[in-house]
Design a protein around this motif. Structure first.
Motif, mmCIF file in Angstrom:
data_model
loop_
_atom_site.group_PDB
_atom_site.id
_atom_site.type_symbol
_atom_site.label_atom_id
_atom_site.label_comp_id
_atom_site.label_asym_id
_atom_site.label_seq_id
_atom_site.Cartn_x
_atom_site.Cartn_y
_atom_site.Cartn_z
ATOM 1 N N ASN A 54 46.427 40.417 31.776
ATOM 2 C CA ASN A 54 47.614 39.871 32.437
ATOM 3 C C ASN A 54 47.963 40.657 33.698
ATOM 4 O OD1 ASN A 54 49.403 37.600 31.010
ATOM 5 N ND2 ASN A 54 48.246 38.697 29.446
ATOM 6 N N ARG A 55 47.723 41.962 33.669
ATOM 7 C CA ARG A 55 47.985 42.777 34.856
ATOM 8 C C ARG A 55 47.167 42.271 36.038
ATOM 9 N NH1 ARG A 55 46.531 47.124 37.967
ATOM 10 N NH2 ARG A 55 48.179 48.637 38.416
ATOM 11 N N ALA A 56 45.905 41.939 35.781
ATOM 12 C CA ALA A 56 45.040 41.429 36.847
ATOM 13 C C ALA A 56 45.550 40.100 37.392
ATOM 14 C CB ALA A 56 43.618 41.275 36.317
ATOM 15 N N SER A 57 46.053 39.240 36.511
ATOM 16 C CA SER A 57 46.556 37.940 36.959
ATOM 17 C C SER A 57 47.835 38.101 37.779
ATOM 18 C CB SER A 57 46.796 37.020 35.760
ATOM 19 O OG SER A 57 47.854 37.503 34.947
ATOM 20 N N PHE A 58 48.693 39.038 37.402
ATOM 21 C CA PHE A 58 49.909 39.278 38.181
ATOM 22 C C PHE A 58 49.573 39.882 39.548
ATOM 23 C CE2 PHE A 58 52.256 39.415 33.984
ATOM 24 C CZ PHE A 58 53.021 38.291 34.238
ATOM 25 N N TYR A 59 48.542 40.695 39.587
ATOM 26 C CA TYR A 59 48.166 41.348 40.851
ATOM 27 C C TYR A 59 47.773 40.323 41.912
ATOM 28 C CZ TYR A 59 46.257 44.846 44.009
ATOM 29 O OH TYR A 59 46.017 45.639 45.106
ATOM 30 N N GLU A 60 47.281 39.189 41.479
ATOM 31 C CA GLU A 60 46.923 38.132 42.425
ATOM 32 C C GLU A 60 48.143 37.605 43.174
ATOM 33 O OE1 GLU A 60 44.930 35.159 40.172
ATOM 34 O OE2 GLU A 60 43.168 36.410 39.734
ATOM 35 N N ASN A 61 49.331 37.828 42.610
ATOM 36 C CA ASN A 61 50.581 37.364 43.231
ATOM 37 C C ASN A 61 51.381 38.524 43.818
ATOM 38 O OD1 ASN A 61 50.622 34.400 42.348
ATOM 39 N ND2 ASN A 61 50.327 35.462 40.398
ATOM 40 N N ILE A 62 50.700 39.630 44.142
ATOM 41 C CA ILE A 62 51.406 40.840 44.559
ATOM 42 C C ILE A 62 52.213 40.640 45.837
ATOM 43 C CG2 ILE A 62 49.477 41.791 45.889
ATOM 44 C CD1 ILE A 62 50.270 44.552 44.686
ATOM 45 N N ASN A 63 51.801 39.701 46.680
ATOM 46 C CA ASN A 63 52.518 39.452 47.937
ATOM 47 C C ASN A 63 53.519 38.302 47.838
ATOM 48 O OD1 ASN A 63 51.197 41.490 49.533
ATOM 49 N ND2 ASN A 63 49.351 40.189 49.508
ATOM 50 N N ASN A 64 53.764 37.820 46.628
ATOM 51 C CA ASN A 64 54.760 36.764 46.429
ATOM 52 C C ASN A 64 56.139 37.293 46.830
ATOM 53 O OD1 ASN A 64 56.682 34.954 45.252
ATOM 54 N ND2 ASN A 64 55.125 34.260 43.805
ATOM 55 N N GLU A 65 56.832 36.585 47.692
ATOM 56 C CA GLU A 65 58.131 37.063 48.184
ATOM 57 C C GLU A 65 59.180 37.175 47.082
ATOM 58 O OE1 GLU A 65 59.889 32.713 49.678
ATOM 59 O OE2 GLU A 65 59.364 34.283 51.145
ATOM 60 N N LYS A 66 58.981 36.437 45.994
ATOM 61 C CA LYS A 66 59.906 36.536 44.863
ATOM 62 C C LYS A 66 59.476 37.600 43.856
ATOM 63 C CE LYS A 66 61.432 31.714 45.059
ATOM 64 N NZ LYS A 66 61.559 30.442 44.294
ATOM 65 N N GLY A 67 58.384 38.267 44.118
ATOM 66 C CA GLY A 67 57.875 39.287 43.211
ATOM 67 C C GLY A 67 56.706 38.767 42.398
ATOM 68 N N ALA A 68 55.761 39.653 42.124
ATOM 69 C CA ALA A 68 54.558 39.249 41.387
ATOM 70 C C ALA A 68 54.881 38.711 40.005
ATOM 71 C CB ALA A 68 53.596 40.439 41.279
ATOM 72 N N TYR A 69 55.947 39.208 39.397
ATOM 73 C CA TYR A 69 56.255 38.848 38.005
ATOM 74 C C TYR A 69 57.172 37.631 37.906
ATOM 75 C CZ TYR A 69 54.049 43.311 37.385
ATOM 76 O OH TYR A 69 53.132 44.336 37.426
ATOM 77 N N SER A 70 57.519 37.053 39.052
ATOM 78 C CA SER A 70 58.329 35.828 39.044
ATOM 79 C C SER A 70 57.539 34.652 38.498
ATOM 80 C CB SER A 70 58.815 35.506 40.465
ATOM 81 O OG SER A 70 57.715 35.225 41.323
ATOM 82 N N THR A 71 56.217 34.838 38.372
ATOM 83 C CA THR A 71 55.371 33.773 37.817
ATOM 84 C C THR A 71 55.351 33.779 36.290
ATOM 85 O OG1 THR A 71 53.440 35.235 37.990
ATOM 86 C CG2 THR A 71 53.880 33.791 39.856
ATOM 87 N N SER A 72 56.108 34.690 35.649
ATOM 88 C CA SER A 72 56.169 34.729 34.183
ATOM 89 C C SER A 72 56.605 33.376 33.642
ATOM 90 C CB SER A 72 57.151 35.811 33.729
ATOM 91 O OG SER A 72 56.717 37.091 34.117
ATOM 92 N N TRP A 73 55.994 32.971 32.562
ATOM 93 C CA TRP A 73 56.223 31.635 32.009
ATOM 94 C C TRP A 73 57.570 31.517 31.327
ATOM 95 C CZ3 TRP A 73 50.898 31.317 29.108
ATOM 96 C CH2 TRP A 73 49.874 31.252 30.054
ATOM 97 N N PHE A 74 58.345 30.518 31.718
ATOM 98 C CA PHE A 74 59.611 30.220 31.043
ATOM 99 C C PHE A 74 59.365 29.656 29.649
ATOM 100 C CE2 PHE A 74 63.125 27.227 30.134
ATOM 101 C CZ PHE A 74 64.191 28.110 30.172
ATOM 102 N N SER A 75 58.207 29.006 29.473
ATOM 103 C CA SER A 75 57.906 28.387 28.185
ATOM 104 C C SER A 75 57.684 29.409 27.074
ATOM 105 C CB SER A 75 56.659 27.506 28.304
ATOM 106 O OG SER A 75 55.542 28.254 28.747
ATOM 107 N N LEU A 76 57.265 30.641 27.445
ATOM 108 C CA LEU A 76 56.950 31.634 26.417
ATOM 109 C C LEU A 76 58.164 32.017 25.567
ATOM 110 C CD1 LEU A 76 54.896 33.480 25.053
ATOM 111 C CD2 LEU A 76 55.343 35.185 26.845
#
Length: 302
Positions: free
Chosen positions: A36-58
């Motif tokens: 999961n760390r690797a998948s979040f790193y792909e969004n490291i430049n996301n203006e809302k933060g890399a972890y903003s992609t966390s699933w609401f469904s979980l």
């Protein structure tokens, strides 16, 4: 003394023989965290933060599974005997919790220093500089799902008197509170409450690990007091952060709600337990037996 030592040794040997499977499951879970760390790193430049992609469904799915599981399994075991052979899994789980929380404490300290942050008073930074610290906070949040196993052990062993409203409420509440932190504001002082909670969990799960081995724990009697101190510190920090604008106001309100409700419910439990102990002592002094379970117990921290 020799008999007690022999019993502890036998219990340790019995546990050791059956640990390979739960240890493998724990190792597999750690690999999932790493992936999961690797998948979040792909969004490291996301203006809302890399972890903003966390699933609401979980949290939605896990809340439903948890509440349904508590109700369904409790009903299932009503007319059945408690499940046996869980000690290996419980020992591995408790040991895992000690290790992962020690790692969180060390990683929080290292990453706060690496990012040039102070202990408190840090504005939220969602940029690449906060990615590594954010990952530690995400691991802490993710561990809230693992902690649902606390309830599973109780239900499977028919310790249903321990599955109180407080127990279930705080497990569900903390999943959603930490999800909000990670999803929207995973930076700055977000780490602070997680580090304090990790310290409490090291104390708590060390005690449970030692208890399974038959060892005495010198800090057992102080666990609930330590939990209450944690809530007070976190409440004071959240109130200060909201008043000064250091951390987003709406997330501070979430933490304030969590800490106020935990303080109220834990204090109610604590006072009830000690009143029961006092009544038991009084009854015992008058020649009557003390009520079962009168001795105060610590309960799972958030």
């Amino acid at each position: 003394m020799k008999a007690a030592a022999g019993k502890v040794q036998q219990e340790a040997e019995r546990l050791t023989a059956g640990l390979w499977l739960p240890m493998m499951l724990a190792a597999g879970y750690l690999l999932v965290l790493s992936a999961n760390r690797a998948s979040f790193y792909e969004n490291i430049n996301n203006e809302k933060g890399a972890y903003s992609t966390s699933w609401f469904s979980l949290p939605c799915v896990m809340t439903a599974v948890y509440l349904g599981g508590v109700f369904g399994l409790t009903k299932y075991f009503e007319g059945r005997k408690p499940m046996q052979g869980l000690k290996d899994y419980m020992f591995t789980y408790n040991l895992y919790q000690v290790i992962i929380n020690v790692w969180c404490i060390a990683a929080f300290v290292v990453e706060v220093r690496r990012a040039g942050m102070s202990a408190v008073g840090n504005k939220v930074d969602l940029g690449p500089n906060s990615f590594r610290l954010g990952f530690v906070t995400w691991v802490h949040y993710n561990n809230k799902y693992v902690e649902l196993l606390d309830t599973l052990w109780m239900v499977l062993r028919k310790k249903t008197q321990q599955v109180s409203f407080l127990h279930v409420y705080h497990h569900v509440l903390l999943i959603w509170a930490w999800f909000c932190v990670v999803k929207f504001c995973n930076g700055g002082d977000a780490y602070f409450g997680g580090m304090l909670n990790s310290i409490i969990h090291v104390m708590m799960y060390s005690y449970y690990t030692m208890a399974l081995l038959g060892w005495s724990c010198p800090w057992k009697r102080y666990l609930t007091q330590a939990q209450l101190v944690q809530f007070c510190i976190c409440l004071a920090h959240a109130t200060w952060a909201a008043a000064t604008g250091v951390y987003p106001f709406h997330i501070c309100l979430v933490e304030i709600w969590v800490m106020v409700s935990m303080l109220y419910l834990f204090t109610k439990f604590y006072n009830s337990a000690y009143k029961g102990a006092a009544k038991g002592a009084a009854a015992s002094s008058n020649g009557a037996a003390a009520p079962s379970g009168a001795k105060p117990k610590s309960i799972k921290a958030n």
